[in-house]
Design a protein around this motif. Sequence first.
Motif, PDB file in Angstrom:
ATOM      1  N   ALA A  60       0.830  -1.209   0.000  1.00  0.00           N
ATOM      2  CA  ALA A  60       0.000   0.000   0.000  1.00  0.00           C
ATOM      3  C   ALA A  60       0.866   1.262   0.000  1.00  0.00           C
ATOM      4  CB  ALA A  60      -0.930   0.001   1.211  1.00  0.00           C
ATOM      5  N   LEU A  61       2.017   1.181   0.659  1.00  0.00           N
ATOM      6  CA  LEU A  61       2.924   2.325   0.741  1.00  0.00           C
ATOM      7  C   LEU A  61       3.922   2.365  -0.416  1.00  0.00           C
ATOM      8  CD1 LEU A  61       3.577   2.111   4.566  1.00  0.00           C
ATOM      9  CD2 LEU A  61       2.343   3.946   3.381  1.00  0.00           C
ATOM     10  N   ASN A  62       3.771   1.425  -1.335  1.00  0.00           N
ATOM     11  CA  ASN A  62       4.650   1.333  -2.502  1.00  0.00           C
ATOM     12  C   ASN A  62       6.115   1.118  -2.097  1.00  0.00           C
ATOM     13  OD1 ASN A  62       4.988   1.179  -5.272  1.00  0.00           O
ATOM     14  ND2 ASN A  62       5.414   3.355  -5.472  1.00  0.00           N
ATOM     15  N   LEU A  63       6.318   0.238  -1.122  1.00  0.00           N
ATOM     16  CA  LEU A  63       7.651  -0.128  -0.664  1.00  0.00           C
ATOM     17  C   LEU A  63       7.901  -1.593  -0.983  1.00  0.00           C
ATOM     18  CD1 LEU A  63       7.523   1.322   2.973  1.00  0.00           C
ATOM     19  CD2 LEU A  63       8.690   2.335   1.008  1.00  0.00           C
ATOM     20  N   SER A  64       9.137  -1.933  -1.242  1.00  0.00           N
ATOM     21  CA  SER A  64       9.460  -3.353  -1.379  1.00  0.00           C
ATOM     22  C   SER A  64       9.419  -3.969   0.015  1.00  0.00           C
ATOM     23  CB  SER A  64      10.840  -3.546  -2.003  1.00  0.00           C
ATOM     24  OG  SER A  64      11.851  -3.212  -1.065  1.00  0.00           O
ATOM     25  N   LEU A  65       9.203  -5.260   0.077  1.00  0.00           N
ATOM     26  CA  LEU A  65       9.151  -5.933   1.365  1.00  0.00           C
ATOM     27  C   LEU A  65      10.496  -5.850   2.078  1.00  0.00           C
ATOM     28  CD1 LEU A  65       7.284  -7.417   3.253  1.00  0.00           C
ATOM     29  CD2 LEU A  65       7.886  -9.555   2.112  1.00  0.00           C
ATOM     30  N   THR A  66      11.577  -5.931   1.330  1.00  0.00           N
ATOM     31  CA  THR A  66      12.916  -5.811   1.911  1.00  0.00           C
ATOM     32  C   THR A  66      13.098  -4.441   2.564  1.00  0.00           C
ATOM     33  OG1 THR A  66      13.807  -7.299   0.233  1.00  0.00           O
ATOM     34  CG2 THR A  66      15.391  -5.918   1.413  1.00  0.00           C
ATOM     35  N   THR A  67      12.683  -3.403   1.874  1.00  0.00           N
ATOM     36  CA  THR A  67      12.775  -2.047   2.422  1.00  0.00           C
ATOM     37  C   THR A  67      11.912  -1.913   3.661  1.00  0.00           C
ATOM     38  OG1 THR A  67      13.248  -1.108   0.253  1.00  0.00           O
ATOM     39  CG2 THR A  67      12.400   0.405   1.919  1.00  0.00           C
ATOM     40  N   ALA A  68      10.706  -2.483   3.617  1.00  0.00           N
ATOM     41  CA  ALA A  68       9.799  -2.411   4.761  1.00  0.00           C
ATOM     42  C   ALA A  68      10.419  -3.074   5.988  1.00  0.00           C
ATOM     43  CB  ALA A  68       8.463  -3.064   4.416  1.00  0.00           C
ATOM     44  N   TYR A  69      10.985  -4.275   5.818  1.00  0.00           N
ATOM     45  CA  TYR A  69      11.631  -4.955   6.948  1.00  0.00           C
ATOM     46  C   TYR A  69      12.809  -4.130   7.471  1.00  0.00           C
ATOM     47  CZ  TYR A  69       9.043  -9.336   6.843  1.00  0.00           C
ATOM     48  OH  TYR A  69       8.052 -10.286   6.943  1.00  0.00           O
ATOM     49  N   ARG A  70      13.585  -3.554   6.587  1.00  0.00           N
ATOM     50  CA  ARG A  70      14.724  -2.731   7.003  1.00  0.00           C
ATOM     51  C   ARG A  70      14.235  -1.529   7.809  1.00  0.00           C
ATOM     52  NH1 ARG A  70      16.458  -0.119   2.687  1.00  0.00           N
ATOM     53  NH2 ARG A  70      16.961  -2.042   1.601  1.00  0.00           N
ATOM     54  N   GLN A  71      13.170  -0.878   7.326  1.00  0.00           N
ATOM     55  CA  GLN A  71      12.628   0.281   8.029  1.00  0.00           C
ATOM     56  C   GLN A  71      12.091  -0.106   9.400  1.00  0.00           C
ATOM     57  OE1 GLN A  71       9.808   2.159   5.400  1.00  0.00           O
ATOM     58  NE2 GLN A  71      11.409   3.312   4.342  1.00  0.00           N
ATOM     59  N   VAL A  72      11.444  -1.254   9.496  1.00  0.00           N
ATOM     60  CA  VAL A  72      10.929  -1.712  10.793  1.00  0.00           C
ATOM     61  C   VAL A  72      12.097  -1.930  11.753  1.00  0.00           C
ATOM     62  CG1 VAL A  72       9.803  -3.628  11.995  1.00  0.00           C
ATOM     63  CG2 VAL A  72       8.772  -2.689   9.921  1.00  0.00           C
ATOM     64  N   ARG A  73      13.134  -2.623  11.290  1.00  0.00           N
ATOM     65  CA  ARG A  73      14.308  -2.877  12.153  1.00  0.00           C
ATOM     66  C   ARG A  73      14.954  -1.583  12.625  1.00  0.00           C
ATOM     67  NH1 ARG A  73      15.515  -6.745   8.287  1.00  0.00           N
ATOM     68  NH2 ARG A  73      17.054  -5.350   7.359  1.00  0.00           N
ATOM     69  N   ASN A  74      14.993  -0.573  11.749  1.00  0.00           N
ATOM     70  CA  ASN A  74      15.620   0.710  12.082  1.00  0.00           C
ATOM     71  C   ASN A  74      14.676   1.676  12.791  1.00  0.00           C
ATOM     72  OD1 ASN A  74      17.983  -0.160  10.851  1.00  0.00           O
ATOM     73  ND2 ASN A  74      17.470   0.796   8.892  1.00  0.00           N
TER      74      ASN A  74
END
Length: 85
Positions: A21-35
């Motif tokens: 929905a936010l137009n993010l790749s899943l890899t980017t989303a996981y990275r953002q969550v971790r950070n």
Amino acid sequence: MAFSAVFGLPVEVGLRIAAEALNLSLTTAYRQVRNGDFPCPVRKTGRRYIVRLSDLMRELGIQDVRVSYDDIEAGARFAGGEADT
């Protein structure tokens, strides 16, 4: 994800759907969550990350408006050419 599709989502969604929905790749989303940089509050339940739909909608700039049954009926009458009573 289409704007109208957001309204059909459940109250809580997984990280994959939120990222789409936010137009993010899943890899980017996981990275953002971790950070701690993901645009919406995220909670971890077991091994899953969960995002509340209301938080996702707010981030997407979609107003969370409740619609009553009477509003839907009035809209249907208007669309059918009936005068509003």
